[in-house]
Design a protein around this motif. Sequence first.
Motif, PDB file in Angstrom:
ATOM      1  N   ARG A   1       0.835  -1.211   0.000  1.00  0.00           N
ATOM      2  CA  ARG A   1       0.000   0.000   0.000  1.00  0.00           C
ATOM      3  C   ARG A   1       0.872   1.265   0.000  1.00  0.00           C
ATOM      4  O   ARG A   1       0.653   2.172  -0.793  1.00  0.00           O
ATOM      5  CB  ARG A   1      -0.934  -0.027   1.211  1.00  0.00           C
ATOM      6  CG  ARG A   1      -1.754   1.239   1.406  1.00  0.00           C
ATOM      7  CD  ARG A   1      -2.746   1.461   0.274  1.00  0.00           C
ATOM      8  NE  ARG A   1      -3.803   0.479   0.273  1.00  0.00           N
ATOM      9  CZ  ARG A   1      -5.064   0.728   0.630  1.00  0.00           C
ATOM     10  NH1 ARG A   1      -5.432   1.934   0.969  1.00  0.00           N
ATOM     11  NH2 ARG A   1      -5.963  -0.242   0.601  1.00  0.00           N
ATOM     12  N   VAL A   2       1.844   1.321   0.887  1.00  0.00           N
ATOM     13  CA  VAL A   2       2.630   2.559   0.944  1.00  0.00           C
ATOM     14  C   VAL A   2       3.499   2.723  -0.305  1.00  0.00           C
ATOM     15  O   VAL A   2       3.705   3.832  -0.785  1.00  0.00           O
ATOM     16  CB  VAL A   2       3.502   2.662   2.222  1.00  0.00           C
ATOM     17  CG1 VAL A   2       2.617   2.785   3.454  1.00  0.00           C
ATOM     18  CG2 VAL A   2       4.458   1.505   2.380  1.00  0.00           C
ATOM     19  N   ARG A   3       3.965   1.615  -0.867  1.00  0.00           N
ATOM     20  CA  ARG A   3       4.797   1.754  -2.071  1.00  0.00           C
ATOM     21  C   ARG A   3       3.951   2.146  -3.268  1.00  0.00           C
ATOM     22  O   ARG A   3       4.393   2.915  -4.126  1.00  0.00           O
ATOM     23  CB  ARG A   3       5.549   0.457  -2.352  1.00  0.00           C
ATOM     24  CG  ARG A   3       6.553   0.196  -1.254  1.00  0.00           C
ATOM     25  CD  ARG A   3       7.721  -0.624  -1.707  1.00  0.00           C
ATOM     26  NE  ARG A   3       8.498  -0.985  -0.534  1.00  0.00           N
ATOM     27  CZ  ARG A   3       9.059  -2.169  -0.327  1.00  0.00           C
ATOM     28  NH1 ARG A   3       8.945  -3.098  -1.249  1.00  0.00           N
ATOM     29  NH2 ARG A   3       9.740  -2.406   0.764  1.00  0.00           N
ATOM     30  N   ALA A   4       2.733   1.622  -3.348  1.00  0.00           N
ATOM     31  CA  ALA A   4       1.862   2.009  -4.460  1.00  0.00           C
ATOM     32  C   ALA A   4       1.514   3.489  -4.353  1.00  0.00           C
ATOM     33  O   ALA A   4       1.525   4.220  -5.346  1.00  0.00           O
ATOM     34  CB  ALA A   4       0.594   1.159  -4.451  1.00  0.00           C
ATOM     35  N   ALA A   5       1.222   3.942  -3.140  1.00  0.00           N
ATOM     36  CA  ALA A   5       0.898   5.349  -2.946  1.00  0.00           C
ATOM     37  C   ALA A   5       2.096   6.215  -3.313  1.00  0.00           C
ATOM     38  O   ALA A   5       1.965   7.258  -3.948  1.00  0.00           O
ATOM     39  CB  ALA A   5       0.505   5.593  -1.486  1.00  0.00           C
ATOM     40  N   GLU A   6       3.271   5.720  -2.955  1.00  0.00           N
ATOM     41  CA  GLU A   6       4.481   6.467  -3.246  1.00  0.00           C
ATOM     42  C   GLU A   6       4.727   6.520  -4.748  1.00  0.00           C
ATOM     43  O   GLU A   6       5.092   7.564  -5.292  1.00  0.00           O
ATOM     44  CB  GLU A   6       5.640   5.766  -2.543  1.00  0.00           C
ATOM     45  CG  GLU A   6       6.978   6.380  -2.726  1.00  0.00           C
ATOM     46  CD  GLU A   6       8.031   5.385  -2.271  1.00  0.00           C
ATOM     47  OE1 GLU A   6       8.095   5.144  -1.060  1.00  0.00           O
ATOM     48  OE2 GLU A   6       8.752   4.857  -3.119  1.00  0.00           O
ATOM     49  N   ALA A   7       4.486   5.398  -5.429  1.00  0.00           N
ATOM     50  CA  ALA A   7       4.705   5.374  -6.875  1.00  0.00           C
ATOM     51  C   ALA A   7       3.778   6.358  -7.571  1.00  0.00           C
ATOM     52  O   ALA A   7       4.170   7.043  -8.518  1.00  0.00           O
ATOM     53  CB  ALA A   7       4.483   3.957  -7.412  1.00  0.00           C
ATOM     54  N   SER A   8       2.522   6.452  -7.116  1.00  0.00           N
ATOM     55  CA  SER A   8       1.610   7.366  -7.793  1.00  0.00           C
ATOM     56  C   SER A   8       1.938   8.813  -7.447  1.00  0.00           C
ATOM     57  O   SER A   8       1.811   9.696  -8.280  1.00  0.00           O
ATOM     58  CB  SER A   8       0.158   7.027  -7.459  1.00  0.00           C
ATOM     59  OG  SER A   8      -0.077   7.192  -6.091  1.00  0.00           O
ATOM     60  N   SER A   9       2.391   9.068  -6.227  1.00  0.00           N
ATOM     61  CA  SER A   9       2.720  10.456  -5.897  1.00  0.00           C
ATOM     62  C   SER A   9       4.027  10.865  -6.570  1.00  0.00           C
ATOM     63  O   SER A   9       4.239  12.026  -6.876  1.00  0.00           O
ATOM     64  CB  SER A   9       2.808  10.659  -4.388  1.00  0.00           C
ATOM     65  OG  SER A   9       3.999  10.133  -3.886  1.00  0.00           O
ATOM     66  N   ARG A  10       4.876   9.870  -6.833  1.00  0.00           N
ATOM     67  CA  ARG A  10       6.136  10.196  -7.500  1.00  0.00           C
ATOM     68  C   ARG A  10       5.888  10.684  -8.919  1.00  0.00           C
ATOM     69  O   ARG A  10       6.622  11.479  -9.463  1.00  0.00           O
ATOM     70  CB  ARG A  10       7.037   8.967  -7.513  1.00  0.00           C
ATOM     71  CG  ARG A  10       8.456   9.260  -7.917  1.00  0.00           C
ATOM     72  CD  ARG A  10       9.259   7.994  -7.933  1.00  0.00           C
ATOM     73  NE  ARG A  10       9.574   7.538  -6.590  1.00  0.00           N
ATOM     74  CZ  ARG A  10       9.846   6.274  -6.288  1.00  0.00           C
ATOM     75  NH1 ARG A  10       9.826   5.357  -7.213  1.00  0.00           N
ATOM     76  NH2 ARG A  10      10.138   5.929  -5.068  1.00  0.00           N
TER      77      ARG A  10
END
Lengths: 204, 259
Positions: A107-116
């Motif tokens: 979850r946190v990595r997916a959120a990070e990928a989209s915010s990146r």
Amino acid sequence: MPGLTPVPSGESPGGAGAPGPADAALLAELLRSSSRGDQAAFARLYDAAATRVHGLVLRVVRDPAQAEEVTQEAFLEIWRTASRFDDQRGSALSWLLTIGHRKAVDRVRAAEASSRRDTRYHDTNQPVAHDETAEAATATFEAQRVRHAMQTLTQVQREAIGLAYFGGYTHTEVATMLDLPIGTAKTRIRDGLIRMRDTLGVAQ
Amino acid sequence: MNDHVPDDANDLHLLSGAYAVDALDDLERARFEAHLRTCADCRVEVAGLREAAAMLADTTAVAPPPELRDRVLAGIETVRPLPPIVPDHDASPGAAAPGASRRASRRRWFPLTAVAAAVLLILGVGAVWQPWDDGDGTSQQQPTAADRVLGADDAETVSLEVAGAETKVVRSKSEGRAVLVATGMPPAPSGKVYELWLQDATGHLAPAGLMPEGSDHTLVLEGDATDATGVGITIEPAGGSDVPTDSPIAVFDFSEATT
């Protein structure tokens, strides 16, 4: 829910520590029943483990609403895949937490990928979860014992494990955050976990 | 992200701790999991380190809100538990010692892979010896594109367990195509679909098709796979995406391929 143990912890021959053999056997049995579609057993499993799973998920995800979603996903996954649990390969609690942790990290990595994709700067202000472990408020005997074991690690080992496990960062990110040469953090994480394992007398 | 990827088994072994706490990126994780299937020492070590990591959760326990329990228990009503993984029943007679079944299920990947390879071999040469095809060449079928890739002399294979399903990607450079073979794939989450991607050397991911509904597939990926460095699977909104919106659930790294 002090202790979180489905049976009195005094019954654990090993004394302190996370689930003793009795708890572990009960959780494993509940998982086995769940895999046969026994919803009452699954409800007991949830009651015995939800505090640990959710607490860990919340620690990684941080946002309470998202953490609830992830905990829910994790338990649905646990229900769906209960038949894949093999008590010869590890404890039930470790299996449950592995599923919860993996979902939280995803979850946190997916959120990070989209915010990146949206912004080029992130990371710069990422607060380093510096030794937050020691500040956790859970006051069970087991928690104290684990915190004590954490204190036997070197500072770098402790920080690396904290960033990886509670922060959800990859070992290369951890290396950068701690100013370690790339490739070193994974060794620190491993050495630290081995020490924890030996200090806490974990099975295997 | 390849600059830190370990080169040999010794380095791979050192990833056990990072793997136990989910601190590997997707490619490393795929590589380490491939390594785990062949390294009993690493499996034991990962299990022990996971136990140690699990104890850290003693320090973070927080009770979820009571409504969550209701939602979870309502949620499982609609989810069918997966069946257990049944050990192969064709083990050689001498190996059928009591208590061996659990061990067999743990190592199921190897026999299954062998069985799958055998099945493929049979399919590949099937046109030659199918008993019901004797004496009458008319029923002989043209090999499909998938057959040509799977049977190619330069076929290379990467096998992974994805979402509990046995999957593999076979690529043939001479055919210029890659094929995904999946068995027992669970349904994608509601409103979602599995999407396939071809990765090139720069890390760019090109959409390579959607996985249809159903659990067993042999799919030829769209696009030229000759120079692909890997194949990824993501979960995307229904209809698929032009670029991945989520981190992959699997990465088949061709540098790990076996021929």
